[in-house]
Design a protein around this motif. Structure first.
Motif, mmCIF file in Angstrom:
data_model
loop_
_atom_site.group_PDB
_atom_site.id
_atom_site.type_symbol
_atom_site.label_atom_id
_atom_site.label_comp_id
_atom_site.label_asym_id
_atom_site.label_seq_id
_atom_site.Cartn_x
_atom_site.Cartn_y
_atom_site.Cartn_z
ATOM 1 N N GLY A 70 0.771 -1.226 0.000
ATOM 2 C CA GLY A 70 0.000 0.000 0.000
ATOM 3 C C GLY A 70 0.809 1.286 0.000
ATOM 4 O O GLY A 70 0.314 2.328 0.421
ATOM 5 N N THR A 71 2.061 1.227 -0.456
ATOM 6 C CA THR A 71 2.897 2.427 -0.505
ATOM 7 C C THR A 71 3.335 2.665 -1.940
ATOM 8 O O THR A 71 3.815 1.746 -2.605
ATOM 9 N N ASP A 72 3.184 3.870 -2.425
ATOM 10 C CA ASP A 72 3.528 4.139 -3.826
ATOM 11 C C ASP A 72 5.038 4.211 -3.999
ATOM 12 O O ASP A 72 5.793 4.451 -3.042
ATOM 13 N N SER A 73 5.494 4.007 -5.233
ATOM 14 C CA SER A 73 6.914 3.893 -5.540
ATOM 15 C C SER A 73 7.690 5.163 -5.210
ATOM 16 O O SER A 73 8.843 5.099 -4.761
ATOM 17 N N GLU A 74 7.079 6.333 -5.418
ATOM 18 C CA GLU A 74 7.780 7.584 -5.135
ATOM 19 C C GLU A 74 8.044 7.745 -3.643
ATOM 20 O O GLU A 74 9.107 8.221 -3.228
ATOM 21 N N THR A 75 7.092 7.335 -2.829
ATOM 22 C CA THR A 75 7.262 7.413 -1.380
ATOM 23 C C THR A 75 8.372 6.488 -0.919
ATOM 24 O O THR A 75 9.201 6.849 -0.067
ATOM 25 N N ILE A 76 8.401 5.277 -1.478
ATOM 26 C CA ILE A 76 9.456 4.318 -1.135
ATOM 27 C C ILE A 76 10.821 4.860 -1.533
ATOM 28 O O ILE A 76 11.790 4.806 -0.756
ATOM 29 N N ALA A 77 10.925 5.376 -2.746
ATOM 30 C CA ALA A 77 12.200 5.904 -3.228
ATOM 31 C C ALA A 77 12.687 7.062 -2.365
ATOM 32 O O ALA A 77 13.876 7.150 -2.033
ATOM 33 N N GLN A 78 11.793 7.947 -1.980
ATOM 34 C CA GLN A 78 12.186 9.083 -1.150
ATOM 35 C C GLN A 78 12.627 8.624 0.233
ATOM 36 O O GLN A 78 13.602 9.150 0.798
ATOM 37 N N ALA A 79 11.927 7.630 0.778
ATOM 38 C CA ALA A 79 12.296 7.115 2.096
ATOM 39 C C ALA A 79 13.688 6.505 2.061
ATOM 40 O O ALA A 79 14.504 6.722 2.976
ATOM 41 N N ALA A 80 13.992 5.736 1.015
ATOM 42 C CA ALA A 80 15.319 5.121 0.892
ATOM 43 C C ALA A 80 16.395 6.197 0.748
ATOM 44 O O ALA A 80 17.473 6.107 1.358
ATOM 45 N N HIS A 81 16.127 7.194 -0.077
ATOM 46 C CA HIS A 81 17.053 8.313 -0.248
ATOM 47 C C HIS A 81 17.342 8.974 1.100
ATOM 48 O O HIS A 81 18.512 9.243 1.449
ATOM 49 N N ASP A 82 16.304 9.215 1.881
ATOM 50 C CA ASP A 82 16.467 9.886 3.164
ATOM 51 C C ASP A 82 17.207 8.999 4.168
ATOM 52 O O ASP A 82 18.004 9.502 4.984
ATOM 53 N N GLU A 83 16.960 7.682 4.122
ATOM 54 C CA GLU A 83 17.647 6.775 5.046
ATOM 55 C C GLU A 83 19.148 6.750 4.785
ATOM 56 O O GLU A 83 19.960 6.739 5.723
ATOM 57 N N VAL A 84 19.540 6.743 3.522
ATOM 58 C CA VAL A 84 20.965 6.752 3.203
ATOM 59 C C VAL A 84 21.590 8.091 3.596
ATOM 60 O O VAL A 84 22.702 8.141 4.139
#
Length: 320
Positions: free
Chosen positions: A38-52
């Protein structure tokens, strides 16, 4: 190099993704992957970017020299795991590896290798990547866990680890190869060795129960103890929580163990106390990245190279 820095590098390479997503091609044999619900791809990508971004910030605050590169391409979903495509070794040696999944092969970057040559003493680069055409794969320090002090390379058998190529690597780089079978709690082969073991200067984390053959299990444990290390056994549940996917680094106040927040929570009080005799535990919060089936160790390519004199004061990455 000191004993500590041989095993625990003070400088690392990390890749900050802009289009991160769990890789469909690697899901076939990476049973540690999970799919977001239930999470869109843009949200996932931004979260990964922020985690790194945050992980690099925490490592730098601890005194680790982080060379942080950007990945803006859309065809490399696992680019955040650079330790699979190259490794570095004392004496100025670099290896470049053949990757099993076709879409991971584009992760190899000349600009990273150029940075190494610019800032560190690189004597040679041995490129095994052409062996992909022969169906031979060896995914770097994911496929192998290397003991730089005892000169041993440990590897669990998988389709990502060619024993033929591992023997060739060990001959070129002067390591003793130790190969074994390892399976998860469901009996499935574990895709990368660095999921089940981590070797530090004075300790080792390993899921001994993942090695089904009792004799081989004892052989591996005995070889780790030969270096007078404290060998800490991990359960299947702890392996599934990425407790084995950690890396010892050298910070401004001494050795640290970088691991995920999830991994730290999975360790019991006795295990944490034993580790804290040797390192400072440094948790990184990377729940999105872990959906791709790797954790902190996979995100960090340690640099076991001597810095060039002009680069010794470099404290930040090539790309900010």
């Amino acid at each position: 190099m000191s004993k500590s820095s041989l095993q625990a590098p003070a400088s690392v390479v990390m890749i900050r993704p802009h289009h991160f997503t769990p890789n469909a091609q690697t899901a076939r044999d990476n049973h540690f992957q999970s799919q977001p619900a239930g999470t869109d791809s843009e949200t996932i990508a931004q979260a990964a970017h922020d985690e790194v971004t945050q992980a690099a910030k925490v490592l730098r605050a601890a005194g680790v020299n982080v060379h942080l590169f950007e990945d803006t391409g859309t065809e490399t979903p696992d680019s955040v795991f650079p330790n699979n495509w190259f490794s570095t070794h004392a004496g100025g040696h670099v290896a470049v590896y053949p990757m099993y999944s076709p879409n991971r092969r584009a992760e190899r970057r000349q600009d990273v290798l150029d940075m190494l040559k610019q800032h560190y003493r690189v004597q040679d680069i041995i490129d095994y990547s052409g062996l992909e055409q022969d169906g031979l794969f060896l995914e770097g320090t994911g496929a192998m866990v290397i003991d730089h002090l005892e000169r041993v390379a440990y590897a669990a058998r998988s389709r990502r680890t060619s024993e033929i190529l591992m023997e060739r690597f060990c001959t070129h780089f002067n390591y003793e190869p130790i190969v074994f079978d390892a399976v998860d709690a469901g009996g499935q082969p574990i895709y990368h060795t660095n999921v089940l073991m981590c070797i530090g200067t004075d300790f080792a984390l390993i899921g001994l129960d993942t090695i089904p053959d009792e004799t081989r299990r004892q052989d591996v444990a005995d070889r780790l103890r030969r270096g007078e290390r404290d060998v800490i056994n991990l359960t299947h549940d702890q392996i599934a929580a990425f407790a084995g996917n950690a890396i010892e680094l050298h910070g401004k106040d001494g050795p640290i163990l970088a691991l995920s927040s999830r991994a730290l929570l999975a360790l019991d009080a006795d295990q944490r106390a034993r580790l804290e005799k040797h390192v400072t535990l440094l948790p990184l919060d990377i729940p999105t990245i872990e959906m791709a089936g790797g954790s902190v160790r996979c995100m960090i390519a340690g640099l076991h190279l001597s810095a060039r004199p002009a680069a010794q004061d470099t404290k930040t990455g090539v790309i900010q």
